[in-house]
Design a protein around this motif. Structure first.
Motif, PDB file in Angstrom:
ATOM      1  N   ILE A   1     -12.456  -1.629 -18.997  1.00 45.50           N
ATOM      2  CA  ILE A   1     -12.724  -0.438 -18.434  1.00 45.50           C
ATOM      3  C   ILE A   1     -13.220  -0.719 -17.037  1.00 45.50           C
ATOM      4  O   ILE A   1     -12.944   0.048 -16.182  1.00 45.50           O
ATOM      5  N   ASP A   2     -13.930  -1.575 -16.823  1.00 45.04           N
ATOM      6  CA  ASP A   2     -14.561  -1.924 -15.383  1.00 45.04           C
ATOM      7  C   ASP A   2     -13.303  -2.270 -14.549  1.00 45.04           C
ATOM      8  O   ASP A   2     -13.320  -1.671 -13.420  1.00 45.04           O
ATOM      9  N   PHE A   3     -12.448  -2.957 -15.144  1.00 48.58           N
ATOM     10  CA  PHE A   3     -11.277  -3.401 -14.397  1.00 48.58           C
ATOM     11  C   PHE A   3     -10.498  -2.081 -13.875  1.00 48.58           C
ATOM     12  O   PHE A   3     -10.004  -2.022 -12.712  1.00 48.58           O
ATOM     13  N   VAL A   4     -10.254  -1.270 -14.741  1.00 50.20           N
ATOM     14  CA  VAL A   4      -9.398  -0.125 -14.389  1.00 50.20           C
ATOM     15  C   VAL A   4      -9.964   0.934 -13.552  1.00 50.20           C
ATOM     16  O   VAL A   4      -9.588   1.476 -12.526  1.00 50.20           O
ATOM     17  N   VAL A   5     -11.416   0.849 -13.575  1.00 58.77           N
ATOM     18  CA  VAL A   5     -12.133   1.720 -12.409  1.00 58.77           C
ATOM     19  C   VAL A   5     -12.111   1.233 -11.440  1.00 58.77           C
ATOM     20  O   VAL A   5     -11.791   2.061 -10.390  1.00 58.77           O
ATOM     21  N   GLN A   6     -12.411   0.043 -11.042  1.00 60.92           N
ATOM     22  CA  GLN A   6     -12.321  -0.932  -9.613  1.00 60.92           C
ATOM     23  C   GLN A   6     -10.746  -0.774  -9.634  1.00 60.92           C
ATOM     24  O   GLN A   6     -10.497  -0.509  -8.162  1.00 60.92           O
ATOM     25  N   LEU A   7      -9.726  -0.825 -10.177  1.00 60.42           N
ATOM     26  CA  LEU A   7      -8.562  -0.748  -9.637  1.00 60.42           C
ATOM     27  C   LEU A   7      -8.195   0.559  -9.243  1.00 60.42           C
ATOM     28  O   LEU A   7      -7.704   0.829  -8.081  1.00 60.42           O
ATOM     29  N   LEU A   8      -8.478   1.682  -9.850  1.00 62.86           N
ATOM     30  CA  LEU A   8      -8.295   3.143  -9.470  1.00 62.86           C
ATOM     31  C   LEU A   8      -8.975   3.306  -8.042  1.00 62.86           C
ATOM     32  O   LEU A   8      -8.667   4.085  -7.158  1.00 62.86           O
ATOM     33  N   THR A   9     -10.266   2.816  -8.230  1.00 62.15           N
ATOM     34  CA  THR A   9     -11.127   3.127  -6.932  1.00 62.15           C
ATOM     35  C   THR A   9     -10.403   2.402  -5.670  1.00 62.15           C
ATOM     36  O   THR A   9     -10.267   3.068  -4.594  1.00 62.15           O
ATOM     37  N   SER A  10      -9.963   1.337  -5.863  1.00 66.87           N
ATOM     38  CA  SER A  10      -9.250   0.453  -4.851  1.00 66.87           C
ATOM     39  C   SER A  10      -8.169   1.158  -4.292  1.00 66.87           C
ATOM     40  O   SER A  10      -7.623   1.249  -3.089  1.00 66.87           O
ATOM     41  N   ILE A  11      -7.381   1.888  -5.135  1.00 68.64           N
ATOM     42  CA  ILE A  11      -6.015   2.518  -4.937  1.00 68.64           C
ATOM     43  C   ILE A  11      -6.293   3.705  -3.946  1.00 68.64           C
ATOM     44  O   ILE A  11      -5.797   4.030  -3.015  1.00 68.64           O
ATOM     45  N   VAL A  12      -7.515   4.354  -4.340  1.00 68.27           N
ATOM     46  CA  VAL A  12      -7.953   5.685  -3.681  1.00 68.27           C
ATOM     47  C   VAL A  12      -8.447   5.225  -2.274  1.00 68.27           C
ATOM     48  O   VAL A  12      -8.191   5.769  -1.088  1.00 68.27           O
ATOM     49  N   GLY A  13      -9.059   4.139  -2.170  1.00 74.17           N
ATOM     50  CA  GLY A  13      -9.595   3.617  -0.870  1.00 74.17           C
ATOM     51  C   GLY A  13      -8.442   3.144  -0.077  1.00 74.17           C
ATOM     52  O   GLY A  13      -8.246   3.298   1.101  1.00 74.17           O
ATOM     53  N   LEU A  14      -7.475   2.726  -0.794  1.00 72.39           N
ATOM     54  CA  LEU A  14      -6.276   2.121   0.067  1.00 72.39           C
ATOM     55  C   LEU A  14      -5.586   3.467   0.583  1.00 72.39           C
ATOM     56  O   LEU A  14      -4.962   3.417   1.669  1.00 72.39           O
ATOM     57  N   VAL A  15      -5.273   4.374  -0.240  1.00 71.94           N
ATOM     58  CA  VAL A  15      -4.600   5.590   0.274  1.00 71.94           C
ATOM     59  C   VAL A  15      -5.132   6.102   1.501  1.00 71.94           C
ATOM     60  O   VAL A  15      -4.936   6.731   2.397  1.00 71.94           O
ATOM     61  N   ASP A  16      -6.894   6.274   1.332  1.00 75.40           N
ATOM     62  CA  ASP A  16      -7.513   6.671   2.467  1.00 75.40           C
ATOM     63  C   ASP A  16      -7.501   5.892   3.617  1.00 75.40           C
ATOM     64  O   ASP A  16      -7.191   6.621   5.003  1.00 75.40           O
ATOM     65  N   ILE A  17      -7.527   4.805   3.519  1.00 69.34           N
ATOM     66  CA  ILE A  17      -7.108   3.568   4.815  1.00 69.34           C
ATOM     67  C   ILE A  17      -6.015   4.031   5.334  1.00 69.34           C
ATOM     68  O   ILE A  17      -5.636   3.889   6.558  1.00 69.34           O
ATOM     69  N   PHE A  18      -5.003   3.858   4.467  1.00 66.20           N
ATOM     70  CA  PHE A  18      -3.532   4.195   4.904  1.00 66.20           C
ATOM     71  C   PHE A  18      -3.415   5.323   5.916  1.00 66.20           C
ATOM     72  O   PHE A  18      -2.731   5.585   6.967  1.00 66.20           O
ATOM     73  N   LEU A  19      -3.779   6.363   5.178  1.00 65.60           N
ATOM     74  CA  LEU A  19      -3.819   7.826   6.004  1.00 65.60           C
ATOM     75  C   LEU A  19      -4.587   7.869   7.305  1.00 65.60           C
ATOM     76  O   LEU A  19      -4.123   8.500   8.202  1.00 65.60           O
ATOM     77  N   THR A  20      -5.877   7.361   7.072  1.00 66.31           N
ATOM     78  CA  THR A  20      -6.630   7.461   8.544  1.00 66.31           C
ATOM     79  C   THR A  20      -6.531   6.716   9.570  1.00 66.31           C
ATOM     80  O   THR A  20      -6.267   6.617  10.831  1.00 66.31           O
ATOM     81  N   ASP A  21      -6.030   5.303   9.136  1.00 65.86           N
ATOM     82  CA  ASP A  21      -5.732   4.308  10.269  1.00 65.86           C
ATOM     83  C   ASP A  21      -4.260   3.869  10.571  1.00 65.86           C
ATOM     84  O   ASP A  21      -4.281   3.669  11.535  1.00 65.86           O
ATOM     85  N   VAL A  22      -3.463   4.088   9.367  1.00 68.13           N
ATOM     86  CA  VAL A  22      -1.942   3.717   9.745  1.00 68.13           C
ATOM     87  C   VAL A  22      -1.233   4.980  10.270  1.00 68.13           C
ATOM     88  O   VAL A  22      -0.694   4.959  11.223  1.00 68.13           O
ATOM     89  N   VAL A  23      -1.337   5.944   9.517  1.00 69.07           N
ATOM     90  CA  VAL A  23      -0.349   6.909   9.734  1.00 69.07           C
ATOM     91  C   VAL A  23      -1.102   7.867  11.051  1.00 69.07           C
ATOM     92  O   VAL A  23      -0.203   8.256  11.841  1.00 69.07           O
ATOM     93  N   LEU A  24      -2.269   8.397  10.710  1.00 67.83           N
ATOM     94  CA  LEU A  24      -3.019   9.095  11.923  1.00 67.83           C
ATOM     95  C   LEU A  24      -3.375   8.417  13.005  1.00 67.83           C
ATOM     96  O   LEU A  24      -3.705   8.994  14.234  1.00 67.83           O
ATOM     97  N   GLY A  25      -3.672   7.087  12.850  1.00 71.03           N
ATOM     98  CA  GLY A  25      -4.249   6.231  14.080  1.00 71.03           C
ATOM     99  C   GLY A  25      -3.144   5.758  15.098  1.00 71.03           C
ATOM    100  O   GLY A  25      -3.561   5.067  15.814  1.00 71.03           O
ATOM    101  N   VAL A  26      -1.788   5.867  14.683  1.00 72.35           N
ATOM    102  CA  VAL A  26      -0.872   5.212  15.715  1.00 72.35           C
ATOM    103  C   VAL A  26       0.054   6.461  16.144  1.00 72.35           C
ATOM    104  O   VAL A  26      -0.157   7.632  15.616  1.00 72.35           O
ATOM    105  N   ASP A  27       0.896   6.093  17.015  1.00 72.10           N
ATOM    106  CA  ASP A  27       1.915   7.131  17.558  1.00 72.10           C
ATOM    107  C   ASP A  27       3.009   7.360  16.422  1.00 72.10           C
ATOM    108  O   ASP A  27       3.115   6.749  15.719  1.00 72.10           O
ATOM    109  N   PRO A  28       3.625   8.566  16.606  1.00 70.58           N
ATOM    110  CA  PRO A  28       4.498   8.881  15.581  1.00 70.58           C
ATOM    111  C   PRO A  28       5.575   8.084  15.434  1.00 70.58           C
ATOM    112  O   PRO A  28       6.024   7.900  14.292  1.00 70.58           O
TER     113      PRO A  28
END
Length: 76
Positions: free
Chosen positions: A5-32
């Protein structure tokens, strides 16, 4: 010791954090152009992995069941 259960929770939390970093730093943080080229590369990679997985799945089904076999049967 980490439970399943701890592993699955940490995995899902990491996925949400990765999507957040991807959207804010990669897609919106660079030129089109950079974002589009990154997304095209991700799409091509996803297609290649999916197609290879499809071929491997077909090979496993053929190995285990003989379905889809392209070898000619001998006529005895």
């Amino acid at each position: 010791m980490v439970t399943v259960i701890d592993f699955v929770v940490q995995l899902l939390t990491s996925i949400v954090g990765l999507v957040d970093i991807f959207l804010t730093d990669v897609v919106l943080g660079v030129d089109p152009i950079t974002a589009i080229s990154f997304l095209v590369g991700a799409g091509l990679t996803t297609f290649a992995v999916g197609f290879f997985g499809y071929l491997v799945l077909g090979a496993l089904v053929n190995l285990l069941t003989g379905l889809g076999s392209s070898a000619r049967e001998s006529t005895h």
